[in-house]
Motif scaffolding. Structure first.
Motif, mmCIF file in Angstrom:
data_model
loop_
_atom_site.group_PDB
_atom_site.id
_atom_site.type_symbol
_atom_site.label_atom_id
_atom_site.label_comp_id
_atom_site.label_asym_id
_atom_site.label_seq_id
_atom_site.Cartn_x
_atom_site.Cartn_y
_atom_site.Cartn_z
ATOM 1 N N THR A 136 0.802 -1.269 -0.130
ATOM 2 C CA THR A 136 -0.024 -0.275 0.245
ATOM 3 C C THR A 136 0.755 1.304 0.179
ATOM 4 O OG1 THR A 136 -1.895 -1.092 1.085
ATOM 5 C CG2 THR A 136 -1.763 1.245 1.126
ATOM 6 N N ALA A 137 1.996 1.243 0.858
ATOM 7 C CA ALA A 137 3.060 2.374 0.884
ATOM 8 C C ALA A 137 3.499 2.459 -0.553
ATOM 9 C CB ALA A 137 3.890 2.280 1.883
ATOM 10 N N ASP A 138 3.907 1.567 -1.167
ATOM 11 C CA ASP A 138 4.593 1.730 -2.660
ATOM 12 C C ASP A 138 3.446 2.214 -3.615
ATOM 13 O OD1 ASP A 138 6.956 1.049 -4.419
ATOM 14 O OD2 ASP A 138 5.317 -0.370 -5.148
ATOM 15 N N ALA A 139 2.287 1.808 -3.448
ATOM 16 C CA ALA A 139 1.392 2.048 -4.435
ATOM 17 C C ALA A 139 0.788 3.629 -4.196
ATOM 18 C CB ALA A 139 0.027 1.523 -4.328
ATOM 19 N N PHE A 140 0.853 4.156 -2.969
ATOM 20 C CA PHE A 140 0.569 5.560 -2.473
ATOM 21 C C PHE A 140 1.650 6.381 -3.084
ATOM 22 C CE2 PHE A 140 1.387 9.233 0.528
ATOM 23 C CZ PHE A 140 -0.217 9.633 0.596
ATOM 24 N N ILE A 141 2.928 6.149 -2.850
ATOM 25 C CA ILE A 141 4.042 6.812 -3.446
ATOM 26 C C ILE A 141 3.965 6.788 -5.040
ATOM 27 C CG2 ILE A 141 6.462 6.948 -3.999
ATOM 28 C CD1 ILE A 141 6.097 8.024 -1.517
ATOM 29 N N LYS A 142 3.588 5.856 -5.659
ATOM 30 C CA LYS A 142 3.390 6.004 -7.203
ATOM 31 C C LYS A 142 2.268 6.732 -7.685
ATOM 32 C CE LYS A 142 5.388 1.190 -7.897
ATOM 33 N NZ LYS A 142 5.316 -0.176 -8.172
ATOM 34 N N GLU A 143 1.266 6.779 -6.801
ATOM 35 C CA GLU A 143 0.296 7.478 -7.432
ATOM 36 C C GLU A 143 0.534 9.110 -7.054
ATOM 37 O OE1 GLU A 143 -4.758 8.380 -6.107
ATOM 38 O OE2 GLU A 143 -3.344 6.932 -5.080
ATOM 39 N N MET A 144 1.164 9.412 -5.816
ATOM 40 C CA MET A 144 1.741 10.630 -5.515
ATOM 41 C C MET A 144 2.610 11.312 -6.786
ATOM 42 S SD MET A 144 -0.038 11.531 -3.014
ATOM 43 C CE MET A 144 -1.070 10.342 -3.556
ATOM 44 N N LEU A 145 3.640 10.425 -7.119
ATOM 45 C CA LEU A 145 4.334 10.954 -8.359
ATOM 46 C C LEU A 145 3.295 11.064 -9.502
ATOM 47 C CD1 LEU A 145 7.411 8.429 -7.398
ATOM 48 C CD2 LEU A 145 7.319 10.924 -7.467
ATOM 49 N N HIS A 146 2.497 10.188 -9.807
ATOM 50 C CA HIS A 146 1.858 10.318 -11.028
ATOM 51 C C HIS A 146 1.000 11.540 -11.348
ATOM 52 C CE1 HIS A 146 -0.421 8.841 -14.429
ATOM 53 N NE2 HIS A 146 -1.589 9.081 -13.825
ATOM 54 N N TYR A 147 0.493 11.915 -10.029
ATOM 55 C CA TYR A 147 -0.339 13.212 -9.968
ATOM 56 C C TYR A 147 0.477 14.464 -9.571
ATOM 57 C CZ TYR A 147 -4.169 9.955 -10.892
ATOM 58 O OH TYR A 147 -5.233 9.299 -11.200
ATOM 59 N N ASN A 148 1.738 14.364 -9.688
ATOM 60 C CA ASN A 148 2.448 15.494 -9.239
ATOM 61 C C ASN A 148 2.190 16.204 -7.927
ATOM 62 O OD1 ASN A 148 3.889 15.673 -12.021
ATOM 63 N ND2 ASN A 148 2.447 16.475 -12.787
ATOM 64 N N ILE A 149 2.002 15.207 -7.074
ATOM 65 C CA ILE A 149 1.799 15.625 -5.624
ATOM 66 C C ILE A 149 3.079 15.665 -5.099
ATOM 67 C CG2 ILE A 149 0.726 15.023 -3.540
ATOM 68 C CD1 ILE A 149 -1.591 14.098 -5.055
ATOM 69 N N ALA A 150 4.015 14.413 -5.447
ATOM 70 C CA ALA A 150 5.551 14.560 -5.120
ATOM 71 C C ALA A 150 6.155 14.355 -6.314
ATOM 72 C CB ALA A 150 5.662 13.135 -4.443
ATOM 73 N N GLU A 151 7.580 14.382 -6.289
ATOM 74 C CA GLU A 151 8.404 14.685 -7.563
ATOM 75 C C GLU A 151 9.663 14.004 -7.176
ATOM 76 O OE1 GLU A 151 8.324 18.748 -8.621
ATOM 77 O OE2 GLU A 151 9.489 19.331 -6.958
ATOM 78 N N TYR A 152 10.544 13.647 -8.159
ATOM 79 C CA TYR A 152 11.692 13.268 -7.763
ATOM 80 C C TYR A 152 12.743 14.318 -7.933
ATOM 81 C CZ TYR A 152 10.805 8.343 -8.720
ATOM 82 O OH TYR A 152 10.333 6.798 -8.739
ATOM 83 N N VAL A 153 13.954 14.515 -7.021
ATOM 84 C CA VAL A 153 14.852 15.496 -7.191
ATOM 85 C C VAL A 153 16.210 15.096 -8.014
ATOM 86 C CG1 VAL A 153 13.952 16.518 -4.792
ATOM 87 C CG2 VAL A 153 15.874 14.591 -4.676
ATOM 88 N N ALA A 154 16.849 16.024 -8.025
ATOM 89 C CA ALA A 154 17.927 15.548 -8.972
ATOM 90 C C ALA A 154 18.930 14.366 -8.471
ATOM 91 C CB ALA A 154 18.857 16.900 -9.317
ATOM 92 N N GLY A 155 19.169 13.602 -9.256
ATOM 93 C CA GLY A 155 20.296 12.529 -8.771
ATOM 94 C C GLY A 155 19.870 11.282 -8.238
#
Length: 309
Positions: A102-121
């Motif tokens: 569930t935690a993994d799916a949550f993070i993937k959803e946050m990234l998909h909808y631009n609620i979270a984002e990757y930082v450089a590196g």
């Protein structure tokens, strides 16, 4: 959220003491203040429904707080303390918030909808993450809504002090997250509240129900709400009418809600017991926020950022 003690906690107790849940729950005007707070949270939802979905259920709400706390507690000098997918999953599992999947799916959803984002590196599971600026802005709205309520309760000036030092969000939020995870009333609410917190947008469902209540009616056994049409209610919430109706039916069987006339086509009421459940959780949550605020703002000197988990 870990055993590390932040500098804020080291100065806790200096200055005023924080309010406890009993102080808050016993305030005669609490109903009116929490109604205003609910209306503020509804406005946040209306402005950004997708972003508000982070807090759609209690589990997602806690997942969001965990992620934000890890972000704010990062150590720029130690990349091992970055917010990454793998570290997030471990912290979530350690605090019994959700399963690893569930935690993994949550993070993937946050990234998909631009609620979270990757930082450089980095890349993959070692790639550091961060909440987007829009996420931080909306969460700041959540904080200000609760600080405003606390100020109403005791005439304090928390909101003004916070607005003078918005950078303190990075210190305040992790302590709020710690308090929420440790709060039994928040994590183990009574039956009707529990029923709704597992519904998509369940928190907003309850905020909407309570925001339409006349505070002067709070002592009635059956308290009228502003809800008349289940269909309109479901549409506004972007929920399946069938799913919402099923949850409402269960709540009705518990005696927690009902209708003044024809079911689903007249004014809905909530029981006094359900209303009290909601207020108990709000009081516990407000006490957590106030304790965190007292720890961070009980001295005028600048407080350094807290250590990482």
């Amino acid at each position: 959220m870990g055993n590390a003690i932040s500098p804020c906690e080291l100065i806790q107790g200096i200055g005023r003491s924080s309010l406890n849940p009993q102080d808050i729950a016993g305030h005669p005007a609490l109903h009116r203040y929490v109604q205003e707070q609910s209306q503020s949270l509804i406005r946040i939802y209306e402005e950004s429904p997708r972003l508000a979905s982070v807090f759609a259920t209690q589990q997602r709400w806690l997942l969001g707080h965990v992620g934000l706390a890890m972000h704010f507690r990062r150590d720029p000098n130690d990349r091992r303390k970055d917010l990454t997918v793998s570290r997030f999953i471990e912290v979530v599992h350690k605090n019994a918030v959700a399963s690893r999947n569930t935690a993994d799916a949550f993070i993937k959803e946050m990234l998909h909808y631009n609620i979270a984002e990757y930082v450089a590196g980095g890349d993959g599971r070692t790639h550091p993450l961060q909440p987007t600026a829009a996420t931080i802005e909306r969460f700041t709205g959540w904080v200000t809504a609760h600080l405003r309520t606390l100020d109403h309760i005791d005439g304090g000036n928390r909101l003004a002090r916070f607005l003078e030092r918005p950078d303190m969000l990075a210190t305040l939020q992790p302590l709020v997250a710690d308090g929420l995870l440790a709060s039994k009333p928040v994590r183990e609410p009574n039956q009707t509240f529990s029923l709704f917190i597992w519904l998509n947008n369940g928190g907003i469902v309850m905020d909407w129900l309570m925001s339409g209540i006349n505070p002067d009616h709070a002592e009635l056994e059956r308290i009228p709400t502003g809800v008349v049409s289940i269909g309109d209610f479901a549409k506004w919430l972007k929920l399946s009418r069938t799913h919402l109706s099923r949850k409402l039916r269960t709540a009705e069987e518990l005696g927690s809600i009902g209708w003044l006339g024809q079911r689903g086509n007249s004014v809905m009421w909530v029981s006094h017991g359900f209303y009290e459940e909601y207020m108990i959780v709000q009081a516990a949550k407000l006490a957590v926020v106030d304790s965190a605020f007292a720890a961070c703002f009980s001295t005028d000197r600048r407080v350094p950022s807290p250590p990482s988990l």
